[in-house]
Design a protein around this motif. Structure first.
Motif, short mmCIF file in Angstrom:
data_model
loop_
_atom_site.label_atom_id
_atom_site.label_comp_id
_atom_site.label_asym_id
_atom_site.label_seq_id
_atom_site.Cartn_x
_atom_site.Cartn_y
_atom_site.Cartn_z
N GLY A 49 20.19 -29.95 35.42
CA GLY A 49 19.68 -30.96 35.01
C GLY A 49 19.17 -30.73 33.95
N LEU A 50 17.90 -29.97 33.35
CA LEU A 50 16.63 -30.36 33.26
C LEU A 50 17.15 -29.32 31.75
CD1 LEU A 50 14.61 -29.23 36.30
CD2 LEU A 50 14.40 -30.79 35.18
N PRO A 51 16.06 -29.62 31.37
CA PRO A 51 16.37 -29.59 29.21
C PRO A 51 15.42 -27.81 29.40
CG PRO A 51 14.72 -30.70 29.85
CD PRO A 51 14.68 -30.91 30.77
N PHE A 52 16.52 -27.20 28.13
CA PHE A 52 15.65 -25.39 29.03
C PHE A 52 15.80 -24.98 27.36
CE2 PHE A 52 20.18 -25.44 29.53
CZ PHE A 52 20.43 -24.07 29.07
N LEU A 53 15.17 -24.24 27.00
CA LEU A 53 15.08 -22.98 26.05
C LEU A 53 15.37 -21.43 26.19
CD1 LEU A 53 15.26 -21.70 23.18
CD2 LEU A 53 12.31 -22.53 23.32
N LEU A 54 16.21 -21.23 25.81
CA LEU A 54 16.95 -19.37 27.06
C LEU A 54 16.76 -18.59 25.40
CD1 LEU A 54 17.70 -17.32 28.84
CD2 LEU A 54 20.14 -18.74 28.27
N GLY A 75 19.68 -28.13 26.50
CA GLY A 75 19.63 -26.89 26.49
C GLY A 75 20.21 -25.97 24.99
N LEU A 76 19.06 -24.87 24.75
CA LEU A 76 18.90 -24.52 23.45
C LEU A 76 19.30 -22.68 23.45
CD1 LEU A 76 19.24 -23.88 20.10
CD2 LEU A 76 16.53 -24.47 20.29
N VAL A 77 20.39 -22.21 23.01
CA VAL A 77 19.71 -20.19 23.29
C VAL A 77 19.98 -19.90 22.08
CG1 VAL A 77 21.24 -18.56 23.87
CG2 VAL A 77 22.05 -20.65 24.62
N ASP A 113 10.46 -29.95 19.17
CA ASP A 113 9.14 -31.34 19.24
C ASP A 113 10.17 -32.30 19.33
OD1 ASP A 113 7.06 -30.08 17.46
OD2 ASP A 113 7.83 -30.44 15.10
N GLN A 114 11.68 -32.93 19.29
CA GLN A 114 13.14 -33.71 19.99
C GLN A 114 12.10 -33.38 21.53
OE1 GLN A 114 16.43 -32.34 18.01
NE2 GLN A 114 15.92 -32.33 15.84
N GLN A 115 11.69 -33.35 22.23
CA GLN A 115 12.44 -33.42 23.17
C GLN A 115 10.90 -33.44 24.00
OE1 GLN A 115 14.93 -31.52 24.83
NE2 GLN A 115 14.70 -30.85 22.61
N LYS A 116 11.11 -34.60 25.40
CA LYS A 116 10.01 -35.59 25.38
C LYS A 116 8.74 -33.94 26.01
CE LYS A 116 12.62 -38.47 27.43
NZ LYS A 116 13.20 -39.23 28.69
N SER A 117 7.42 -34.39 25.88
CA SER A 117 6.36 -33.64 26.09
C SER A 117 6.79 -33.90 28.23
CB SER A 117 5.22 -35.32 26.66
OG SER A 117 3.78 -34.13 27.07
N ASP A 118 6.35 -32.25 28.02
CA ASP A 118 6.13 -31.44 29.41
C ASP A 118 7.24 -31.68 30.15
OD1 ASP A 118 4.93 -31.12 31.88
OD2 ASP A 118 3.99 -32.15 32.62
N SER A 119 8.50 -31.28 29.77
CA SER A 119 9.84 -31.64 29.71
C SER A 119 11.01 -30.01 30.36
CB SER A 119 10.87 -32.74 29.47
OG SER A 119 11.09 -32.51 28.14
N VAL A 120 9.83 -29.46 29.67
CA VAL A 120 11.41 -27.97 29.06
C VAL A 120 11.19 -27.26 29.81
CG1 VAL A 120 12.27 -26.27 27.27
CG2 VAL A 120 11.73 -28.89 26.65
N LEU A 121 12.09 -25.71 30.70
CA LEU A 121 12.00 -25.47 31.04
C LEU A 121 12.03 -23.83 30.18
CD1 LEU A 121 11.35 -23.28 33.44
CD2 LEU A 121 14.20 -23.15 33.69
N TYR A 122 10.82 -22.61 29.97
CA TYR A 122 11.31 -22.20 29.08
C TYR A 122 11.55 -20.59 29.63
CZ TYR A 122 9.92 -18.31 25.48
OH TYR A 122 9.52 -16.95 25.21
N VAL A 123 12.08 -20.17 28.98
CA VAL A 123 13.08 -18.77 29.76
C VAL A 123 13.24 -17.90 28.34
CG1 VAL A 123 15.16 -18.56 31.25
CG2 VAL A 123 15.07 -20.50 31.07
N ALA A 124 12.18 -16.10 29.92
CA ALA A 124 12.37 -15.11 28.83
C ALA A 124 12.06 -14.36 29.48
CB ALA A 124 11.31 -15.41 27.41
#
Length: 465
Positions: free
Chosen positions: A301-306, A335-337, A267-278
């Motif tokens: 350099g991009l926002p991501f959720l790993l 980034g969030l792990v 919710d705190q990230q910009k719309s259409d910006s996050v790379l989801y890594v799974a």
């Protein structure tokens, strides 16, 4: 003419979450049309399944049959994610011991149809003996099945060297670049127990050859040429697309604290910006692979959720300890792990999610493209390399390059693929095509159309009264 009574269908999926879940989705689709479904699996796997929607619970009966004991397989190992890859053939041999208790159950329930997975190659003669029909449910796309070959080729198991799998086979009559890389083949065939178990190729071959019909998890909108090849040349029998089995029922444990934290972060990230890594429930990365992947995410350099998972087998330390020193602190601003299970569909459907770096499991591909996400392809095992080549050929993903022979990974390759897919102007056509796939994989009306056609076939061709 007297109207037929509702169908009774038995489901027998393989013991892997990537097979159990789509079989359950198909069960929901059938139950939604008033069909009674008996879903067979083992005690631990039944508890792992997502909740069945209340309106369908009276139609879907979860049948628990314990796995018989087999030497060299831990008694509590009931799924492919419970054992290392080298023990998978033995787990399949243990699964074969279910043949007798499943036979006893089938004699009691007298179903109209048995819908089975590739591992249950012993179902067709059983079904014939009981006077009921059977359908092989192929949870693979048509291109992958075409690469594998016709039943006669599979049963003969003619490809004997690793290099045989790195070339396009002779039975594919048109231009294609769908084949394994050498390092993928070496990982695929590295199994110390393969010599004492029925090979997968043989299981596939007899499952296809003995069935009354093949239901395949794809659609003509996605791969018409490959479907035509399978039906008219390779299998020479009825093949029915059953659509993507896109999971429209989102029954997740939202109240769990981890899910709440993930949603708050998104919710705190910009719309259409996050790379989801799974990378799925079974994929295990080496120390080098995980380090290079992490450095690549840091450098892009991009926002991501790993999302990472610990595996009880094969690793001597916590997967978080395998990350580069100081990694989480350095990327904390973007980034969030996350360690453990994550609600993938909820993450992919969140407005802040833009791309999906995936291991290329067919389930994950369907979920990502069904929500129009941009695909970064990182195949790790099984048929995932073939799926990656298919998507690249269709302009639906960017594959992270590796050394062709040893599979080694460099962080620069991660950066290049991620930036091209997510932000570079040269990736705009890719992003448009990926978003358009929402109308193929995620279209409920289209998928319902194929399910209705499949049900019509089951009703028209059942043997029992």
């Amino acid at each position: 003419m007297e109207k037929c009574s509702p169908l009774k269908v038995v489901m027998i999926p393989w013991l892997a979450m990537g097979h159990l879940i789509p079989f359950l989705e198909l069960s929901k689709c059938l139950a939604n049309k008033g069909i009674t479904v008996y879903f067979i699996s083992t005690p631990k796997n039944i508890t792992r399944l997502p909740k069945i929607p209340a309106n369908l619970s009276s139609y879907i009966h979860l049948i628990i049959i314990p796995l018989p004991h087999l030497d060299r397989v831990p008694d509590d190992a009931e799924s492919s994610m419970d054992v290392p890859s080298t023990m998978q053939p033995l787990l399949k041999s243990r699964f074969d011991l279910l043949q007798h208790p499943i036979t006893v159950f089938l004699e009691k329930v007298r179903a109209d149809w048995i819908l089975y997975d590739f591992t249950s190659y012993w179902i067709p003669p059983l079904a014939s003996k009981m006077g009921c029909c059977c359908a092989y449910i192929a949870l693979f796309n048509a291109a992958t099945l075409s690469f594998m070959g016709p039943p006669s080729e599979l049963i003969a198991n003619t490809r004997t060297s690793p290099e045989d799998f790195t070339i396009v086979p002779d039975w594919i009559p048109f231009e294609s670049d769908i084949a394994y890389r050498l390092h993928e083949v070496m990982k695929l065939i590295h199994s110390v127990d393969a010599d004492i178990a029925t090979p997968d190729t043989v299981r596939f071959g007899y499952s296809i050859a003995g069935c009354d019909v093949v239901g395949i998890r794809t659609s003509p909108e996605f791969e018409p040429t490959w479907l035509h090849l399978l039906a008219n040349k390779l299998y020479e029998k009825t093949i029915l697309p059953i659509g993507s089995l896109f999971p429209h029922y989102l029954v997740d444990n939202d109240e769990e604290s981890d899910c709440i934290l993930l949603r708050k972060w998104l919710d705190q990230q910009k719309s259409d910006s996050v790379l989801y890594v799974a990378l799925g429930s079974e994929s295990i990365l080496t120390q080098n692979e995980l380090e290079e992947l992490a450095f690549g995410l840091e450098l892009c350099g991009l926002p991501f959720l790993l999302v990472l998972r610990n595996h009880e087998h094969g690793l001597c330390k916590n997967v978080l300890e395998m990350l580069p020193k100081g990694f989480e602190n350095r990327v904390a601003d973007r980034g969030l792990v996350h360690l453990g299970w994550a609600p993938q569909m909820k993450i992919l459907s969140h407005p802040s999610t833009r791309g999906f770096l995936t291991h290329c499991g067919w389930n994950s591909i369907i979920e990502g493209l069904g929500l129009g996400r941009i695909m970064v392809l990182f195949p790790v095992m099984n048929d995932q390399g073939l799926i990656a080549r298919l998507l690249v050929g269709k302009g639906l993903g960017v594959e992270i390059t590796r050394d062709e022979r040893d599979g080694s990974l460099r962080r620069e390759a991660v950066v290049k693929a991620v930036q091209l897919a997510m932000v570079h102007k040269d990736g705009e056509a890719l992003r448009i095509r990926c978003r358009s796939m929402k109308g193929v994989f995620g279209d409920k009306n289209l998928n319902d159309h194929y399910i209705e056609g499949f049900i019509h076939y089951l009703e028209k061709n059942r043997k029992s009264s």
